[in-house]
Each structure stands twice: as C-alpha cells, then as structure tokens.
Motif scaffolding. Sequence first.
Motif, PDB file in Angstrom:
ATOM      1  N   VAL A  37       0.833  -1.211   0.000  1.00  0.00           N
ATOM      2  CA  VAL A  37       0.000   0.000   0.000  1.00  0.00           C
ATOM      3  C   VAL A  37       0.865   1.257   0.000  1.00  0.00           C
ATOM      4  CG1 VAL A  37      -2.053  -1.037   1.026  1.00  0.00           C
ATOM      5  CG2 VAL A  37      -0.339  -0.034   2.504  1.00  0.00           C
ATOM      6  N   ASP A  38       2.074   1.170   0.563  1.00  0.00           N
ATOM      7  CA  ASP A  38       2.978   2.321   0.530  1.00  0.00           C
ATOM      8  C   ASP A  38       3.491   2.566  -0.890  1.00  0.00           C
ATOM      9  OD1 ASP A  38       2.679   2.574   3.304  1.00  0.00           O
ATOM     10  OD2 ASP A  38       4.376   1.251   3.695  1.00  0.00           O
ATOM     11  N   TRP A  39       3.832   1.494  -1.607  1.00  0.00           N
ATOM     12  CA  TRP A  39       4.258   1.630  -3.003  1.00  0.00           C
ATOM     13  C   TRP A  39       3.152   2.306  -3.806  1.00  0.00           C
ATOM     14  CZ3 TRP A  39       8.815   0.027  -5.394  1.00  0.00           C
ATOM     15  CH2 TRP A  39       9.662  -0.761  -4.645  1.00  0.00           C
ATOM     16  N   THR A  40       1.942   1.802  -3.625  1.00  0.00           N
ATOM     17  CA  THR A  40       0.808   2.362  -4.364  1.00  0.00           C
ATOM     18  C   THR A  40       0.564   3.807  -3.971  1.00  0.00           C
ATOM     19  OG1 THR A  40      -0.154   0.152  -4.418  1.00  0.00           O
ATOM     20  CG2 THR A  40      -1.605   1.970  -4.966  1.00  0.00           C
ATOM     21  N   GLY A  41       0.683   4.112  -2.688  1.00  0.00           N
ATOM     22  CA  GLY A  41       0.499   5.485  -2.219  1.00  0.00           C
ATOM     23  C   GLY A  41       1.498   6.437  -2.832  1.00  0.00           C
ATOM     24  N   ILE A  42       2.737   6.000  -2.944  1.00  0.00           N
ATOM     25  CA  ILE A  42       3.770   6.850  -3.552  1.00  0.00           C
ATOM     26  C   ILE A  42       3.410   7.151  -5.004  1.00  0.00           C
ATOM     27  CG2 ILE A  42       6.175   6.872  -4.330  1.00  0.00           C
ATOM     28  CD1 ILE A  42       6.825   5.353  -1.667  1.00  0.00           C
ATOM     29  N   VAL A  43       2.895   6.162  -5.719  1.00  0.00           N
ATOM     30  CA  VAL A  43       2.537   6.351  -7.129  1.00  0.00           C
ATOM     31  C   VAL A  43       1.253   7.175  -7.268  1.00  0.00           C
ATOM     32  CG1 VAL A  43       1.817   5.137  -9.230  1.00  0.00           C
ATOM     33  CG2 VAL A  43       3.718   4.252  -7.867  1.00  0.00           C
ATOM     34  N   THR A 100       9.466  -5.977 -12.064  1.00  0.00           N
ATOM     35  CA  THR A 100       9.281  -4.865 -13.008  1.00  0.00           C
ATOM     36  C   THR A 100       8.942  -3.565 -12.270  1.00  0.00           C
ATOM     37  OG1 THR A 100       8.542  -6.401 -14.727  1.00  0.00           O
ATOM     38  CG2 THR A 100       7.972  -4.078 -15.010  1.00  0.00           C
ATOM     39  N   VAL A 101       7.985  -3.635 -11.343  1.00  0.00           N
ATOM     40  CA  VAL A 101       7.612  -2.440 -10.578  1.00  0.00           C
ATOM     41  C   VAL A 101       8.798  -1.949  -9.757  1.00  0.00           C
ATOM     42  CG1 VAL A 101       6.156  -1.594  -8.691  1.00  0.00           C
ATOM     43  CG2 VAL A 101       5.144  -2.946 -10.532  1.00  0.00           C
ATOM     44  N   ASP A 102       9.470  -2.873  -9.084  1.00  0.00           N
ATOM     45  CA  ASP A 102      10.638  -2.507  -8.279  1.00  0.00           C
ATOM     46  C   ASP A 102      11.737  -1.906  -9.168  1.00  0.00           C
ATOM     47  OD1 ASP A 102      12.034  -2.368  -5.804  1.00  0.00           O
ATOM     48  OD2 ASP A 102      13.183  -4.148  -6.368  1.00  0.00           O
ATOM     49  N   GLY A 103      11.966  -2.519 -10.312  1.00  0.00           N
ATOM     50  CA  GLY A 103      12.994  -2.025 -11.229  1.00  0.00           C
ATOM     51  C   GLY A 103      12.686  -0.647 -11.776  1.00  0.00           C
ATOM     52  N   ILE A 104      11.433  -0.414 -12.139  1.00  0.00           N
ATOM     53  CA  ILE A 104      11.048   0.896 -12.677  1.00  0.00           C
ATOM     54  C   ILE A 104      11.218   1.983 -11.623  1.00  0.00           C
ATOM     55  CG2 ILE A 104       9.069   2.270 -13.470  1.00  0.00           C
ATOM     56  CD1 ILE A 104       8.145  -0.261 -15.007  1.00  0.00           C
ATOM     57  N   ASN A 124       8.599  -8.537   0.230  1.00  0.00           N
ATOM     58  CA  ASN A 124       7.957  -8.272  -1.060  1.00  0.00           C
ATOM     59  C   ASN A 124       7.902  -9.536  -1.914  1.00  0.00           C
ATOM     60  OD1 ASN A 124       7.488  -5.591  -0.454  1.00  0.00           O
ATOM     61  ND2 ASN A 124       9.260  -4.835  -1.579  1.00  0.00           N
ATOM     62  N   VAL A 125       8.968 -10.316  -1.887  1.00  0.00           N
ATOM     63  CA  VAL A 125       8.979 -11.587  -2.631  1.00  0.00           C
ATOM     64  C   VAL A 125       7.957 -12.548  -2.027  1.00  0.00           C
ATOM     65  CG1 VAL A 125      10.364 -13.634  -3.172  1.00  0.00           C
ATOM     66  CG2 VAL A 125      11.329 -11.367  -3.508  1.00  0.00           C
ATOM     67  N   ILE A 126       7.889 -12.605  -0.708  1.00  0.00           N
ATOM     68  CA  ILE A 126       6.917 -13.487  -0.050  1.00  0.00           C
ATOM     69  C   ILE A 126       5.492 -13.068  -0.407  1.00  0.00           C
ATOM     70  CG2 ILE A 126       5.952 -14.134   2.206  1.00  0.00           C
ATOM     71  CD1 ILE A 126       8.885 -14.005   3.281  1.00  0.00           C
TER      72      ILE A 126
END
Length: 171
Positions: A37-43, A100-104, A124-126
């Motif tokens: 949810v933090d990744w999504t929030g940042i985006v 892909t998301v992590d790399g971008i 994140n992998v789990i």
Amino acid sequence: MDDRFKRGFLAGIVSGILANVIDLLMGSMGLTTLRFVDWTGIVVLAHVPPYTFAETIFTFISQIFFTAVIGVVFVYLLPLIKSKNLFLKSWFFSLLIWFTVDGITTLYKVEGTSPIPLKTGITNVISSTIFGLAMAQCLHMFEQEKATSPVMPQPAMKPLDPPKDEEDKLP
C-alpha cells in the motif's frame, strides 16, 4: 464461470486482498519498511508515507484494483502460454510484476522506494509469491466450478457405444 475477464478480475481481487493482508501483517511486525500500500500510495498520491487513515484505505483499494488488472492480464495470457503448470506460471508472473515495478521505481529513482533493506525485499517476494499462488488457486477453482456447474446441461442418457462392425451400424 464462463467469462474470462470476470475470472481474472475476481482472481486478482481475491489474491490481492490475501497478499496485501499478509503484507500489512508483516509490516505491523516490523518485517518490512515499505508495504504494497505504501508503493501504491507513492505512485497514486505522489508523496511518501506516512499516510492518513483515509489515504491508506484509498491506496489499499487502488492496490486491489491493480491486482485485479494483473489477474485480467494473466488470464488473457493463459491461452498463449497454456494452463499446464498453472501454479508455476502464475508464481513466475507475479514475481515478474514485482521485479518490473521494483525495477522501474529504482531506475527512475522514485522518492521513497529506494534504497530498501533486505528484509523489505524478502517480504515483497513473499507477498508476491502469495499473490501468484493464490491467483492460480482461484483460477483453478473457477475452472472446476465451470466444469461441474449444476447449471450446465447434462446428457439425459448414457451415450451409445460406437458400432463394432458394419452390421451394427444404423441405416
């Protein structure tokens, strides 16, 4: 369930909710510094955590929508890659999305997403693994449901055995 879009959408939602709940639990135990949810929030919100309760709910719903889209994409890819070894392929696809998301975000130096500690990478992998395996299980269950649906018409009688020789053929 006959509609491929609906199967992928629902599988993405169910598996996304499961993966995000596990991810939130790992976050509450201090096993990750950056939850999904933090990744999504940042985006979506264009700023780094912490988030208000309302922002967290909004980003959670946005994250679930994203996982629904992933489910739809995967279900439309299945005819190209075949559904044999569905669990392996779904798991691989989920890790591909995570990478892909992590790399971008790393490539474009998105504020708040890097650097991340090892424990966050592992969680994140789990969480991605849980998502992929749950999505495969949902799709498998939807296929079983489709094959054994009581709504599907069943033959009224046993099919006739094929004729054994020329004399047994009907005119």
